[in-house]
Scaffold this active site. Structure first.
Site, mmCIF file in Angstrom:
data_model
loop_
_atom_site.group_PDB
_atom_site.id
_atom_site.type_symbol
_atom_site.label_atom_id
_atom_site.label_comp_id
_atom_site.label_asym_id
_atom_site.label_seq_id
_atom_site.Cartn_x
_atom_site.Cartn_y
_atom_site.Cartn_z
ATOM 1 N N ASP A 27 -16.192 -9.253 -23.545
ATOM 2 C CA ASP A 27 -16.677 -9.306 -22.156
ATOM 3 C C ASP A 27 -18.184 -9.573 -22.087
ATOM 4 O O ASP A 27 -18.636 -10.507 -21.434
ATOM 5 C CB ASP A 27 -16.375 -7.993 -21.408
ATOM 6 C CG ASP A 27 -14.946 -7.548 -21.614
ATOM 7 O OD1 ASP A 27 -14.103 -8.425 -21.872
ATOM 8 O OD2 ASP A 27 -14.685 -6.338 -21.540
ATOM 9 N N SER A 28 -18.962 -8.728 -22.782
ATOM 10 C CA SER A 28 -20.408 -8.903 -22.683
ATOM 11 C C SER A 28 -20.844 -10.184 -23.388
ATOM 12 O O SER A 28 -21.830 -10.813 -22.992
ATOM 13 C CB SER A 28 -21.149 -7.689 -23.242
ATOM 14 O OG SER A 28 -20.752 -7.420 -24.551
ATOM 15 N N SER A 56 -22.352 -5.702 -26.371
ATOM 16 C CA SER A 56 -21.747 -4.721 -27.267
ATOM 17 C C SER A 56 -21.065 -5.389 -28.453
ATOM 18 O O SER A 56 -20.581 -4.725 -29.350
ATOM 19 C CB SER A 56 -20.697 -3.930 -26.489
ATOM 20 O OG SER A 56 -19.630 -4.807 -26.150
ATOM 21 N N GLY A 82 -18.381 -7.061 -27.972
ATOM 22 C CA GLY A 82 -17.033 -7.293 -27.459
ATOM 23 C C GLY A 82 -16.992 -8.583 -26.666
ATOM 24 O O GLY A 82 -18.032 -9.168 -26.346
ATOM 25 N N CYS A 122 5.310 -6.036 1.643
ATOM 26 C CA CYS A 122 5.692 -4.626 1.737
ATOM 27 C C CYS A 122 4.936 -3.920 2.875
ATOM 28 O O CYS A 122 5.244 -4.126 4.032
ATOM 29 C CB CYS A 122 5.486 -3.955 0.379
ATOM 30 S SG CYS A 122 6.416 -2.426 0.242
ATOM 31 N N TYR A 123 3.908 -3.105 2.591
ATOM 32 C CA TYR A 123 3.151 -2.462 3.675
ATOM 33 C C TYR A 123 2.608 -3.532 4.637
ATOM 34 O O TYR A 123 2.602 -3.339 5.851
ATOM 35 C CB TYR A 123 1.998 -1.644 3.069
ATOM 36 C CG TYR A 123 1.151 -0.918 4.087
ATOM 37 C CD1 TYR A 123 1.553 0.309 4.610
ATOM 38 C CD2 TYR A 123 -0.057 -1.450 4.529
ATOM 39 C CE1 TYR A 123 0.766 0.979 5.550
ATOM 40 C CE2 TYR A 123 -0.848 -0.789 5.464
ATOM 41 C CZ TYR A 123 -0.433 0.427 5.969
ATOM 42 O OH TYR A 123 -1.195 1.084 6.895
ATOM 43 N N HIS A 182 7.964 -7.420 -3.787
ATOM 44 C CA HIS A 182 6.654 -7.764 -4.355
ATOM 45 C C HIS A 182 6.763 -9.041 -5.204
ATOM 46 O O HIS A 182 7.154 -8.972 -6.366
ATOM 47 C CB HIS A 182 6.145 -6.617 -5.233
ATOM 48 C CG HIS A 182 5.722 -5.428 -4.438
ATOM 49 N ND1 HIS A 182 4.445 -5.270 -3.963
ATOM 50 C CD2 HIS A 182 6.427 -4.360 -4.011
ATOM 51 C CE1 HIS A 182 4.367 -4.143 -3.275
ATOM 52 N NE2 HIS A 182 5.559 -3.569 -3.293
ATOM 53 N N LYS A 228 -8.986 -9.048 -18.572
ATOM 54 C CA LYS A 228 -9.318 -9.277 -19.979
ATOM 55 C C LYS A 228 -8.742 -10.592 -20.522
ATOM 56 O O LYS A 228 -9.438 -11.358 -21.183
ATOM 57 C CB LYS A 228 -8.786 -8.097 -20.798
ATOM 58 C CG LYS A 228 -9.097 -8.138 -22.253
ATOM 59 C CD LYS A 228 -10.563 -7.943 -22.508
ATOM 60 C CE LYS A 228 -10.887 -6.645 -23.120
ATOM 61 N NZ LYS A 228 -12.285 -6.275 -23.050
ATOM 62 N N GLU A 253 4.452 -10.596 -6.526
ATOM 63 C CA GLU A 253 3.375 -10.648 -7.518
ATOM 64 C C GLU A 253 3.732 -9.974 -8.835
ATOM 65 O O GLU A 253 3.031 -10.162 -9.822
ATOM 66 C CB GLU A 253 2.087 -10.025 -6.937
ATOM 67 C CG GLU A 253 2.114 -8.513 -6.691
ATOM 68 C CD GLU A 253 2.738 -8.083 -5.356
ATOM 69 O OE1 GLU A 253 3.592 -8.828 -4.837
ATOM 70 O OE2 GLU A 253 2.396 -6.999 -4.861
ATOM 71 N N GLY A 276 0.850 -1.195 0.000
ATOM 72 C CA GLY A 276 0.000 0.000 0.000
ATOM 73 C C GLY A 276 0.874 1.230 0.000
ATOM 74 O O GLY A 276 2.055 1.161 0.372
#
Ligand code: XMP
Length: 512
Positions: A227-228, A223, A225, A82-83, A169, A368, A171, A55
């Site tokens: 995702d939808s 749409s 695309g 980290c944080y 980190h 995505k 990740e 963070g």
């Protein structure tokens, strides 16, 4: 409530979402919750381990984020990053100080003690640091397990309490063995099994939708695309004809887009698509509006008002399904933690208070590229899966300033030339996203011995994996040359084409 093997508490790091996806890549399901998630809600998820993210704050700041301290009494393994490491140190009575040498970027760590966290990784491995504060004195019961030149306590552990903490980190892509370290924590320390994959994700989501919807109907905004379309496919599997897919033509679409979407849904997915012509409504509302956030909010609201009108034509539609992704969520609002609002994605930050639908958003936690894998799992056509992303607010956020029919027509022509050049030169699938932006800038040119004073189009092409970060695409100059020549020669009203060489960050992908 579903069992969540690993729960990640988000303290606002820009990398938090990468922790989740690295674990998913290793087959371990996890969920990100805000740093102050109530302990009861964490317990309900029955996690086998907790991760405290990084963070931007310092643990000594007056407004520093602190979790419910009960997390330390759950008697499950904890990993602080980290944080998160600094919080653990502070909580157990150690000392954190501002470091003289801020460490940003690559560092090498040396093992100091054996620890399962580092199984199958190498001594002197490269890690990614990004911190100002550091641990100066260990709490009682903790030992140092790795160090770096600038961080004497690059990794620490209290193995009897199963608490671990990393200054770096794991990740991020640049931490050489980061995925292995996270996997070791989940697998070897917490005892999680690698049983999660896109197939199981699809099954879970289908079951969740069935349970939530019952025998009601769901309006799904599509749409064309990926995702939808993936959301529509999941819903179709779950509830069959109770799905009502609606495509809104808001007048902000690209050339032939409506026809392509209708063809895809009707002829290839065999779905009863409803197309709503709402061009006038959207353009009327956008008249005179120049502020990017205001445009986004108006478009978000107008979408919902169109959906509400359509829903009234049916009995019992109380749900709206959308292809909202994690990228939309994290940039729009601080839903998962204390991260900053960057822009209001139309399907999140642009939703009006008066909306009466209950939302169904099965992709809200994923990225995505993961959606594309899910699309393959659901047998969607490849050209749909690989379509470049196109934002819900459409060309409105690619026209700087007020949106009007003339500018839309100019932008449509330029955009379709650019896409045509990319496709015919085999570059469409090599870049992650490509589009044109109509700048609110006129400049002087000379064409056929005559002076011109016309509009400028900016070509934006990016490489990315998930849309969270991006670099401008390094495409051949010859291709840029032919795009520029064709746009200027074929689009009356444009006399200059520029190429955007900004990465994300510091830019975003879209201009507004
Ligand atoms: P930015 O511009 O935020 O874009 O870097 C990241 C990705 O998200 C897309 N985008 C949107 N998609 N509704 C959407 O459905 C939106 O409001 C929206 N805004 C940006 C953008 O095209 C890129 O792929």
């Amino acid at each position: 409530m579903k069992h969540v093997p690993i729960v990640v508490l988000d303290f606002g790091s820009q990398y938090t979402q990468l922790i989740a996806r690295k674990l998913r890549e290793s087959g371990i399901y996890c969920e990100i919750v805000p740093y102050n998630e109530p302990i009861e809600s964490i317990k309900e998820k029955e996690p086998k381990g907790l991760i405290l993210s990084g963070g931007p704050a310092s643990v000594y700041d007056s407004g520093a984020y602190h979790p419910d301290n009960e997390i330390f009494n759950l008697e499950i393994p904890i990993l602080g990053i980290c944080y998160g490491m600094q919080l653990i140190t502070q909580h157990f009575g150690g000392v954190v100080i501002p470091s003289d040498n801020h460490e940003y970027g690559k560092a090498k760590i040396k093992f100091e003690e054996e620890c399962h966290l580092f199984d199958d990784t190498q001594n002197n491995q490269t890690v990614w640091m990004s911190h100002a504060d550091r641990v100066d004195m260990l709490p009682e019961g903790f030992i140092k397990i790795a160090s770096s030149d600038n961080s004497p306590y690059a990794a620490i552990a209290n193995t009897s309490r199963n608490i671990y903490a990393l200054q770096f980190h794991p990740e991020v892509h640049h931490s050489e063995f980061g995925t292995t370290i996270l996997n070791n924590f989940a697998n070897k320390i917490c005892g999680c099994e690698a049983s999660w994959n896109m197939g199981s994700f699809a099954k879970e989501q289908i079951a969740k939708i069935k349970e939530k919807v019952g025998d009601k109907k769901v309006l799904c905004g599509v749409s064309g695309g990926v995702d939808s379309s993936v959301v529509a496919a999941l819903l179709h599997e779950a509830i069959g004809d109770q799905l009502i897919p609606v495509f809104v033509d808001h007048g902000l679409l690209r050339t032939n887009e409506k026809e392509q979407v209708e063809d895809m849904f009707k002829n290839r997915l065999h779905a009863n698509l409803i197309t709503v012509d709402a061009k006038e409504k959207f353009l009327e509302k956008l008249k005179g509006v120049t502020d990017p956030e205001q445009k986004r909010k108006i478009i978000g609201e107008t979408f919902i008002s169109v959906f509400e009108t359509e829903a009234k034509k049916f009995d019992d539609i109380s749900f709206l399904a959308q292809g909202t992704l994690y990228t939309d969520v994290i940039e729009s609002v601080s839903v998962k933690g204390p991260s900053k609002t960057i822009k209001s994605h139309h399907n999140v930050g642009g939703l009006p208070d008066w909306m009466s639908f209950e939302l169904i958003e099965p992709l809200r936690e994923i990225f995505k590229d993961e959606v594309r894998k899910l699309g393959l799992e659901l047998d969607l056509p490849l050209d749909m899966i690989n379509r470049h992303p196109f934002p819900g607010p459409g060309l409105a956020i690619r026209i700087m300033g007020e949106v009007n029919e003339d500018d839309l027509a100019l932008l449509r022509k330029a955009d379709s030339i650019m896409i045509d050049e990319l496709k015919s030169n085999g570059y469409y699938d090599k870049v992650w996203q490509a589009f044109c932006v109509l700048l609110n800038v006129k400049s002087v040119g000379v064409m056929g011995d005559n002076r011109t004073y016309d509009n400028t189009v900016c070509v934006r092409m990016v490489e990315s994996v998930d849309g969270m970060t991006a670099t401008f695409a390094h495409i051949p100059h010859e291709l840029l040359d032919s795009i520029s020549n064709r746009i200027i020669n074929e689009v009356d009203g444009i006399n200059r084409v520029v190429y955007d060489i900004t990465s994300k960050p510091p830019g975003t992908i879209e201009w507004e």
